[in-house]
Write an enzyme that holds these catalytic residues in place. Structure first.
Site, PDB file in Angstrom:
ATOM      1  NE  ARG A  40      -3.576  -2.212   2.820  1.00 43.93           N
ATOM      2  CZ  ARG A  40      -3.312  -3.359   3.443  1.00 43.93           C
ATOM      3  NH1 ARG A  40      -2.115  -3.542   3.994  1.00 43.93           N
ATOM      4  NH2 ARG A  40      -4.226  -4.310   3.529  1.00 43.93           N
TER       5      ARG A  40
ATOM      6  CE  LYS B 156      -6.407  -0.623   4.706  1.00 42.60           C
ATOM      7  NZ  LYS B 156      -7.689  -0.793   3.975  1.00 42.60           N
TER       8      LYS B 156
ATOM      9  CG  HIS C 189      -5.015   0.639  -3.562  1.00 39.75           C
ATOM     10  ND1 HIS C 189      -4.238   0.413  -2.437  1.00 39.75           N
ATOM     11  CD2 HIS C 189      -6.033  -0.259  -3.492  1.00 39.75           C
ATOM     12  CE1 HIS C 189      -4.769  -0.557  -1.718  1.00 39.75           C
ATOM     13  NE2 HIS C 189      -5.846  -0.998  -2.340  1.00 39.75           N
TER      14      HIS C 189
ATOM     15  NE  ARG D 254      -2.920  -3.711  -1.170  1.00 39.20           N
ATOM     16  CZ  ARG D 254      -2.491  -4.578  -0.252  1.00 39.20           C
ATOM     17  NH1 ARG D 254      -1.208  -4.832  -0.139  1.00 39.20           N
ATOM     18  NH2 ARG D 254      -3.345  -5.176   0.561  1.00 39.20           N
TER      19      ARG D 254
ATOM     20  CG  HIS E 170      -6.208  -9.090   1.396  1.00 43.58           C
ATOM     21  ND1 HIS E 170      -6.412  -9.483   0.086  1.00 43.58           N
ATOM     22  CD2 HIS E 170      -6.021  -7.746   1.357  1.00 43.58           C
ATOM     23  CE1 HIS E 170      -6.351  -8.427  -0.696  1.00 43.58           C
ATOM     24  NE2 HIS E 170      -6.111  -7.367   0.048  1.00 43.58           N
TER      25      HIS E 170
ATOM     26  CE1 TYR F 197      -6.420  -7.482  -6.713  1.00 41.63           C
ATOM     27  CE2 TYR F 197      -6.556  -8.669  -4.643  1.00 41.63           C
ATOM     28  CZ  TYR F 197      -6.314  -7.511  -5.342  1.00 41.63           C
ATOM     29  OH  TYR F 197      -5.956  -6.368  -4.662  1.00 41.63           O
TER      30      TYR F 197
END
Length: 307
Positions: free
Chosen positions: A161, A184, A252, A255, A278, A287
């Site tokens: 990110r 995150k 982004h 990524r 994730h 994806y």
């Protein structure tokens, strides 16, 4: 006058503290939760015609919930945003009901509106490469050009990110073969660093006129402060206009491109999940939807019966 009782306000603060300290939610995420729940409580205060306290929260009805959702839609809140707000309210109620000992089924049973999930918009491998090469020519200063190239290369080559790339410190250079990234929610992951990314960062550090102290930001702005993510966005915007790429060609998107190209090359979905950091596999599975959507586009264009 619409108001929220002190006890209700305190309950929200306590809930957010749990989100941050135990569930490791970021400050930004906690602030979004807080806004959504406060908006809901403000609606209840207006709906009831008085102060919204803990007793009022425990007595919310299906009719109240429907009235809130109807008002949100009337106010042009999109189905996606309403689903997010409802998720925050449910999370708060789930926690509050356990603490206060009341039945929160009315709130927890509410269904979020259906919406079309936004698929990631990756670039093609060639467009991603063109982006990296074109970014270099957006600055007249050699060291800034090297910096911008290094950042964008990290986004695509390591799937970082923008906030993660800009959180690197002087002590991280020269980059190792594996980089420990704090993502995150404070979640750590190890990301392999490809040679081209290591070389790009090394080239930048050799040209950078600022002293890259171990505990200071690795990527610097013109005056030596931490590089602002907006600067990277502006550089990529300029490059995409020159390349004729869509507005979705953002930092982004690099990524997204990293993940999609790995998937197309046969990488395991679980491995990609780990590389991206994730929490849920369902996030990474988006994806596969991109791949399916692209396949259907090709099918529609080439199959005789589809025309």
């Amino acid at each position: 006058m619409i108001s929220i009782a002190p006890a209700a306000n305190q309950a929200i603060e306590d809930w957010l503290a749990v989100k941050i300290s135990i569930e490791a939610k970021s400050e930004k995420t906690a602030q979004a939760y807080q806004r959504d729940v406060l908006d809901f409580l403000a609606f209840l205060g207006q709906h009831y015609g008085g102060q919204c306290g803990l007793k009022a929260l425990a007595k919310v009805t299906v009719s109240d919930m429907r009235a809130w959702m109807a008002q949100m839609r009337t106010g042009n809140v999109s189905p996606r945003s309403l689903a997010r707000k409802l998720s925050a309210v449910k999370s708060f109620y789930r926690w509050l009901a356990r603490r206060e000992g009341f039945d929160a089924t009315v709130v927890l049973a509410m269904r979020a509106p259906k919406f079309q999930a936004k698929l990631p918009r990756p670039l093609s491998p060639q467009s991603a490469q063109n982006m990296i090469e074109t970014v270099e020519f957006q600055s007249l200063s050699p060291w800034m050009a090297a910096r911008d190239t290094a950042v964008v290369t990290l986004l695509y080559g390591c799937g970082l990110r923008i906030s993660e790339a800009l959180s690197l410190h002087g002590r991280d250079a020269p980059l190792p073969t594996g980089l420990r990234i704090l993502g995150k929610g404070g979640k750590e992951r190890m990301v392999p660093v490809i040679d081209i990314a290591r070389d790009a960062v090394q080239h930048y550090t050799q040209l950078c006129p600022h002293d890259l102290m171990p505990d200071q930001p690795l990527f610097r702005g013109a005056r030596g402060g931490a590089l602002n993510p907006r600067q990277v966005q502006k550089v990529m915007q300029s490059a995409r206009l020159q390349l004729g790429l869509p507005a979705t060609a953002t930092p982004h998107a690099m990524r997204h491109s990293f993940a999609t190209h790995l998937l197309n090359a046969g990488a395991d979905l679980r491995a990609i999940q780990e590389l991206l950091g994730h929490t849920s596999l369902s996030t990474t599975e988006a994806y596969t939807a991109v791949d399916s959507a692209r396949l259907m586009q090709v099918y529609a264009k080439t199959h005789p019966k589809a025309k």
